[in-house]
Design a protein around this motif. Sequence first.
Motif, short mmCIF file in Angstrom:
data_model
loop_
_atom_site.label_atom_id
_atom_site.label_comp_id
_atom_site.label_asym_id
_atom_site.label_seq_id
_atom_site.Cartn_x
_atom_site.Cartn_y
_atom_site.Cartn_z
N ALA A 151 3.87 -19.20 1.44
CA ALA A 151 4.89 -19.40 0.44
C ALA A 151 5.43 -17.52 0.30
CB ALA A 151 4.13 -19.32 -0.94
N PRO A 152 6.67 -17.72 -0.01
CA PRO A 152 7.38 -16.30 -0.21
C PRO A 152 6.64 -15.65 -1.45
CG PRO A 152 8.98 -18.34 -0.48
CD PRO A 152 7.72 -18.87 -0.41
N PHE A 153 6.49 -14.39 -1.19
CA PHE A 153 5.96 -13.27 -2.10
C PHE A 153 6.80 -13.53 -3.49
CE2 PHE A 153 6.14 -9.08 -4.28
CZ PHE A 153 5.01 -9.01 -4.71
N ASP A 154 7.94 -13.55 -3.56
CA ASP A 154 8.71 -13.86 -4.80
C ASP A 154 8.34 -15.11 -5.42
OD1 ASP A 154 10.15 -15.30 -3.04
OD2 ASP A 154 12.13 -14.52 -3.57
N ALA A 155 8.16 -16.13 -4.93
CA ALA A 155 7.56 -17.37 -5.48
C ALA A 155 6.08 -17.30 -5.97
CB ALA A 155 7.77 -18.47 -4.63
N VAL A 209 9.30 -7.60 -6.74
CA VAL A 209 9.81 -8.82 -6.25
C VAL A 209 11.13 -8.37 -5.51
CG1 VAL A 209 11.22 -11.12 -6.96
CG2 VAL A 209 8.85 -10.33 -7.72
N GLU A 210 11.81 -7.51 -5.94
CA GLU A 210 13.10 -7.16 -5.46
C GLU A 210 12.79 -6.44 -4.11
OE1 GLU A 210 16.57 -3.84 -6.11
OE2 GLU A 210 15.98 -5.04 -7.97
N ALA A 211 11.82 -5.64 -3.96
CA ALA A 211 11.54 -4.82 -2.80
C ALA A 211 10.88 -5.79 -1.61
CB ALA A 211 10.60 -3.59 -3.10
N TYR A 212 9.95 -6.57 -2.05
CA TYR A 212 9.02 -7.39 -1.14
C TYR A 212 9.41 -9.00 -1.14
CZ TYR A 212 7.08 -2.81 -1.12
OH TYR A 212 6.75 -1.49 -1.09
N GLY A 213 10.38 -9.36 -1.69
CA GLY A 213 10.59 -10.84 -2.12
C GLY A 213 10.53 -11.67 -0.91
N ASP A 214 10.88 -11.18 0.29
CA ASP A 214 11.17 -11.82 1.65
C ASP A 214 9.88 -11.94 2.27
OD1 ASP A 214 11.46 -9.14 2.17
OD2 ASP A 214 13.15 -9.49 3.52
N ASP A 226 0.73 -1.20 0.04
CA ASP A 226 0.00 -0.09 0.14
C ASP A 226 0.82 1.41 -0.13
OD1 ASP A 226 -2.50 -1.38 0.07
OD2 ASP A 226 -2.86 -1.17 2.15
N SER A 227 1.98 1.13 0.54
CA SER A 227 2.87 2.27 0.71
C SER A 227 3.85 2.32 -0.61
CB SER A 227 3.65 2.20 1.98
OG SER A 227 4.58 1.25 1.88
N HIS A 228 3.71 1.53 -1.52
CA HIS A 228 4.66 1.46 -2.60
C HIS A 228 4.26 2.37 -3.69
CE1 HIS A 228 7.89 -0.39 -4.73
NE2 HIS A 228 7.09 -0.12 -5.87
N ASP A 229 5.20 3.14 -4.35
CA ASP A 229 4.76 4.08 -5.58
C ASP A 229 4.53 3.01 -6.74
OD1 ASP A 229 5.37 6.42 -3.97
OD2 ASP A 229 7.43 6.45 -4.40
N TYR A 230 3.32 3.72 -7.33
CA TYR A 230 2.71 2.95 -8.32
C TYR A 230 2.75 3.94 -9.73
CZ TYR A 230 1.75 -0.87 -5.61
OH TYR A 230 1.71 -1.83 -4.56
N PRO A 231 2.76 3.51 -10.89
CA PRO A 231 2.98 2.01 -11.54
C PRO A 231 4.22 1.57 -11.08
CG PRO A 231 3.12 3.60 -13.46
CD PRO A 231 2.95 4.49 -11.91
N ALA A 232 4.34 0.29 -10.86
CA ALA A 232 5.61 -0.74 -10.73
C ALA A 232 5.40 -1.93 -11.28
CB ALA A 232 5.41 -0.89 -9.11
N LYS A 233 6.72 -2.22 -11.81
CA LYS A 233 6.96 -3.62 -12.59
C LYS A 233 7.18 -4.69 -11.60
CE LYS A 233 8.19 -2.14 -17.03
NZ LYS A 233 7.21 -2.88 -17.69
N THR A 234 6.58 -6.04 -12.07
CA THR A 234 6.84 -7.32 -11.34
C THR A 234 8.20 -7.39 -10.68
OG1 THR A 234 5.34 -8.42 -12.78
CG2 THR A 234 6.80 -9.72 -11.28
N GLY A 235 9.31 -6.93 -11.43
CA GLY A 235 10.72 -7.23 -10.92
C GLY A 235 11.20 -6.24 -9.86
N GLU A 236 10.63 -5.23 -9.80
CA GLU A 236 10.78 -4.02 -8.74
C GLU A 236 10.05 -4.61 -7.40
OE1 GLU A 236 8.85 0.35 -7.94
OE2 GLU A 236 9.02 -0.38 -10.17
#
Length: 110
Positions: free
Chosen positions: A80-84, A65-70, A53-63
């Motif tokens: 399951a981990p978000f990145d998976a 996953v990098e920010a919230y993958g854990d 909710d606090s992320h800046d949009y628009p945002a791509k999948t890779g961005e």
Amino acid sequence: MADDKQGRNDQADNEEDRQQQRMQAEARTRADEKEPVPDEPDDQLGDLGDAIDSHDYPAKTGELVEAYGDYDVETQDGVAPFDAVLDEADDRTYDSSDDLRARILGLIHR
């Protein structure tokens, strides 16, 4: 058993013992059941819901996953981990947290 105070106390104690045994048997029976998936979508996303909710949009999948993958997401099969979860998606652009949330929930409810 006599119908006196001691007899009633003994009967109550026996009922408590039987109730305890029933509860233990039910717990053993249910031990292999999967945990239910929460009814509220934000319960499934946990802390990730607030983070996206606090992320800046628009945002791509890779961005994302990098920010919230854990972060972890509750699925029908467990956690399951978000990145998976999002890794299954095509590389897309999300216009808002609602757009991303809808995609995540769609992927985990297949």
